[in-house]
Design a protein around this motif. Structure first.
Motif, PDB file in Angstrom:
ATOM      1  N   CYS A  80      81.855  90.543 -31.795  1.00 16.47           N
ATOM      2  CA  CYS A  80      82.784  90.977 -30.760  1.00 16.47           C
ATOM      3  C   CYS A  80      84.224  90.686 -31.164  1.00 16.47           C
ATOM      4  O   CYS A  80      84.498  89.803 -31.973  1.00 16.47           O
ATOM      5  N   ILE A  81      85.114  91.469 -30.602  1.00 19.24           N
ATOM      6  CA  ILE A  81      86.537  91.336 -30.884  1.00 19.24           C
ATOM      7  C   ILE A  81      87.256  91.352 -29.539  1.00 19.24           C
ATOM      8  O   ILE A  81      87.065  92.275 -28.738  1.00 19.24           O
ATOM      9  N   ARG A  82      88.061  90.349 -29.272  1.00 15.41           N
ATOM     10  CA  ARG A  82      88.797  90.317 -28.006  1.00 15.41           C
ATOM     11  C   ARG A  82      89.911  91.354 -28.025  1.00 15.41           C
ATOM     12  O   ARG A  82      90.637  91.473 -29.004  1.00 15.41           O
ATOM     13  N   PRO A  83      90.068  92.102 -26.928  1.00 16.87           N
ATOM     14  CA  PRO A  83      91.052  93.190 -26.897  1.00 16.87           C
ATOM     15  C   PRO A  83      92.483  92.734 -27.170  1.00 16.87           C
ATOM     16  O   PRO A  83      93.273  93.483 -27.715  1.00 16.87           O
ATOM     17  N   GLU A  84      92.810  91.461 -26.807  1.00 14.77           N
ATOM     18  CA  GLU A  84      94.196  91.014 -26.988  1.00 14.77           C
ATOM     19  C   GLU A  84      94.453  90.477 -28.381  1.00 14.77           C
ATOM     20  O   GLU A  84      95.583  90.144 -28.723  1.00 14.77           O
ATOM     21  N   GLU A  85      93.410  90.395 -29.228  1.00 15.82           N
ATOM     22  CA  GLU A  85      93.587  89.873 -30.587  1.00 15.82           C
ATOM     23  C   GLU A  85      93.800  90.996 -31.601  1.00 15.82           C
ATOM     24  O   GLU A  85      93.905  90.751 -32.794  1.00 15.82           O
ATOM     25  N   ILE A  86      93.798  92.222 -31.138  1.00 18.82           N
ATOM     26  CA  ILE A  86      93.962  93.353 -32.058  1.00 18.82           C
ATOM     27  C   ILE A  86      95.447  93.670 -32.191  1.00 18.82           C
ATOM     28  O   ILE A  86      96.158  93.766 -31.190  1.00 18.82           O
ATOM     29  N   LEU A  87      95.916  93.768 -33.424  1.00 15.85           N
ATOM     30  CA  LEU A  87      97.342  94.013 -33.657  1.00 15.85           C
ATOM     31  C   LEU A  87      97.567  95.468 -34.030  1.00 15.85           C
ATOM     32  O   LEU A  87      96.836  96.042 -34.839  1.00 15.85           O
ATOM     33  N   VAL A  88      98.604  96.066 -33.454  1.00 10.55           N
ATOM     34  CA  VAL A  88      98.957  97.434 -33.825  1.00 10.55           C
ATOM     35  C   VAL A  88      99.936  97.348 -35.007  1.00 10.55           C
ATOM     36  O   VAL A  88     100.892  96.570 -34.976  1.00 10.55           O
TER      37      VAL A  88
END
Lengths: 362, 218
Positions: free
Chosen positions: A278-286
């Motif tokens: 799983c990947i937390r939505p707020e840990e993804i960088l644009v």
């Protein structure tokens, strides 16, 4: 005071089977509605009888199905804050708080109640009846009434659910302060993630009558042990995959949904093993198109088209079509990032996932 | 001069009947409201019976139960207690007839005091009796008071069962409703009118009082 329990109860199409241990702390029982959280509290307090199991508060056994022990509610010394407070409607604030106090001189009672009234910010309302109080005042009055009998264990059943969103924050802070003043072993039940995170240094995640995970809030939040826990903790991006390699600094997982992904090395994984991650939505960088990518964030680069965005108050939720195009990756960004980068529907962007933010569910 | 004996007897019988109805009825209502047990529905039906079966049938049952040829009657007789054809018989007839009118509102108001409030008191260390005294009763008293008023009214108007059990002995067991029947039968219209007037006025007062209790304007 320690609490140790092991409870089993079968109900219509539902069963409870939990084991739990806690010290002098505030533990949060977190889980969706209908998971059995309130039922667990009611069994600890004696309002509902478990089919099997045992409950010890400190060194005192208050329930043991094998030993035939079932201490009645009134002798358990358990404080219970009901969801809708259950204040006695025919008694004033003072009457409610002093109701359970026994064996004290009149002056001692007055002093004790006065102290609780100050702590719970109810001064001046002593002679009001419950129907003349606001939701927050009722809650604090119920808490004071419970504390007045000096319970050895405090059980709080969704204490904020009946309150307006605006006053919750203040009352949570109140509760933390009061708990610091009266450090009683406490279990708080909630289905609100924010609340669980704010109040519980340790969180037990309850689902379907079972405890799926107990740990520090960082543990359950960032290192969920089951898919359900990951889901309840808001880690919306949960995928299946096969372990490809475990040598080197990363574990590589091949996922039919989003391709190959590097995760931080996890012990005990074998190539070929099926896993979820799983990947937390707020840990993804644009990644900004005009910048070169920092090597630190080069672990996993995904490219996709923005399917749609939706506001969530101070942040924006952005869904990115990745992989073959039928997988949506949920990304949570502060509003200003979205504005600055002009992220509109239909644009293609690249995002980066640090490998330490890809959590393999063991 | 009109004979006031029936009026005095009716008040006396109704007073005793209501006292026993409320005492026994409160235990029954509490048990039915707060406890689950085998045969609860049967007990409920049994208590409510006097509302639907003809009073004469009820009277016949009581007569059979307390008559000297029954076990209970013989036992009471050996103790020197006579029920049938005495004012005590009228008390029992009135009591059984008025019981459902008390139990129904009393039970409903006891049920209205939620389990959660009582549990809250238990958690604060109170015994069942303390909880009844300080929580349940103060919150349910309106329904109980309404039940008492209704039971008293029913007791004063009891006719059929009383006639069967206590009979119609002027100066001994002749209650107000029976006296009215007697006066009409013997063509004494004046007495009948006065007695009817008294009982009508009384019924008005009772319903008015009951309404005040239940609406909470006391």
């Amino acid at each position: 005071m320690n609490l140790e329990l092991s409870l089993k109860k079968a109900l219509d199409g539902f069963s409870i089977d939990v084991k739990l241990q806690l010290d002098s702390e505030m533990l949060v029982l977190f889980g969706p509605s209908g998971a059995g959280k309130t039922l667990i509290l009611k069994m600890i307090s004696g309002m509902i009888r478990p089919d099997e199991g045992s409950i010890s508060i400190g060194t005192r056994k208050v329930f043991d199905s094998a030993g035939g022990i079932d201490v009645p509610i009134r002798e358990r010394k358990v404080g219970f804050l009901f969801q809708d407070y259950a204040l006695f409607p025919h008694m004033t604030v003072y009457g409610n708080i002093s109701y359970g106090i026994s064996g004290l001189e009149k002056e001692a009672v007055t002093k004790k109640v006065g102290e609780l009234i100050n702590v719970t910010r109810l001064a001046g309302l002593e002679n009001r009846y419950p129907h003349e109080l606001s939701g927050g005042q009722k809650q604090r009055c119920a808490l004071a009434r419970t504390l007045a009998v000096e319970p050895s264990l405090l059980l709080l059943d969704e204490p904020f659910s009946a309150l307006d969103y605006q006053v919750r924050e203040k009352l949570r802070a109140d509760l933390v302060n009061i708990h610091a003043m009266y450090p009683i072993t406490t279990i708080l039940v909630t289905h609100d993630l924010e609340e669980a995170f704010m109040l519980g240094r340790r969180i037990a995640v309850v689902n379907n009558g079972r405890i799926e995970q107990v740990g520090t809030r960082e543990d359950v939040f960032y290192r969920p042990v089951t898919r359900d826990v990951a889901r309840f903790m808001g880690a919306r991006n949960i995928f299946n995959g096969t372990v490809v390699s475990t040598d080197g600094p990363s574990t590589v997982i091949s996922s039919p949904d989003i391709g190959a992904v590097k995760a931080i090395r996890t012990e005990g994984l074998m190539p070929g093993q099926e896993v979820s991650f799983c990947i937390r939505p707020e840990e993804i960088l644009v990644i900004r198109p005009d910048r070169t990518v920092d090597p630190k964030v080069q672990d996993n680069i995904l490219e996709g088209e923005i399917a749609y965005t939706t506001g969530k108050g101070s942040t924006q939720i952005l869904f990115l079509k990745v992989g073959k195009g039928d997988t949506l990756l949920k990304i949570e960004l502060p509003n200003f990032v979205l504005r600055k980068l002009g992220l509109a529907n239909g644009r293609r962007i690249r995002v980066s996932l640090k490998r330490e933010n890809v959590w393999v569910i063991p | 001069m009109i004979d006031l004996f029936p009026l005095i007897l009716t008040v006396k019988v109704s007073f005793f009947a209501t006292f026993f109805t409320a005492s026994i009825g409160l235990v029954l209502a509490w048990t039915m409201a707060k406890r689950d047990f085998f045969g609860k529905n049967v007990l409920d039906v049994l208590i409510m019976q006097p509302l639907v079966i003809p009073p004469t049938v009820l009277g016949y049952y009581l007569l059979s139960l307390f008559g000297r040829s029954s076990v209970l009657g013989a036992f009471l007789d050996s103790l020197g207690i006579e029920i049938v054809f005495t004012w005590k018989g009228a008390v029992i007839a009135s009591m059984v007839s008025s019981l459902p009118l008390f139990v129904k509102p009393a039970r409903a108001s006891l049920e209205g005091v939620g389990r959660e409030l009582e549990d809250a008191a238990r958690l604060l260390g109170k015994t069942e009796f303390q909880i009844f005294k300080t929580i349940t009763l103060p919150l349910a008293w309106r329904g109980i008071a309404a039940g008492i008023v209704m039971a008293f009214a029913r007791a004063t108007g009891e006719f059929g069962a009383t006639l069967m059990v206590a009979g119609n002995i002027p100066g001994v067991t002749q209650t107000l409703p029976i006296a009215i029947f007697d006066a009409v039968q013997s063509g004494d219209t004046l007495s009948a009118n006065i007695l009817v007037g008294i009982i009508t006025l009384f019924s008005f007062l009772v319903l008015f009082a009951a309404a005040r209790f239940t609406r909470g304007r006391l």
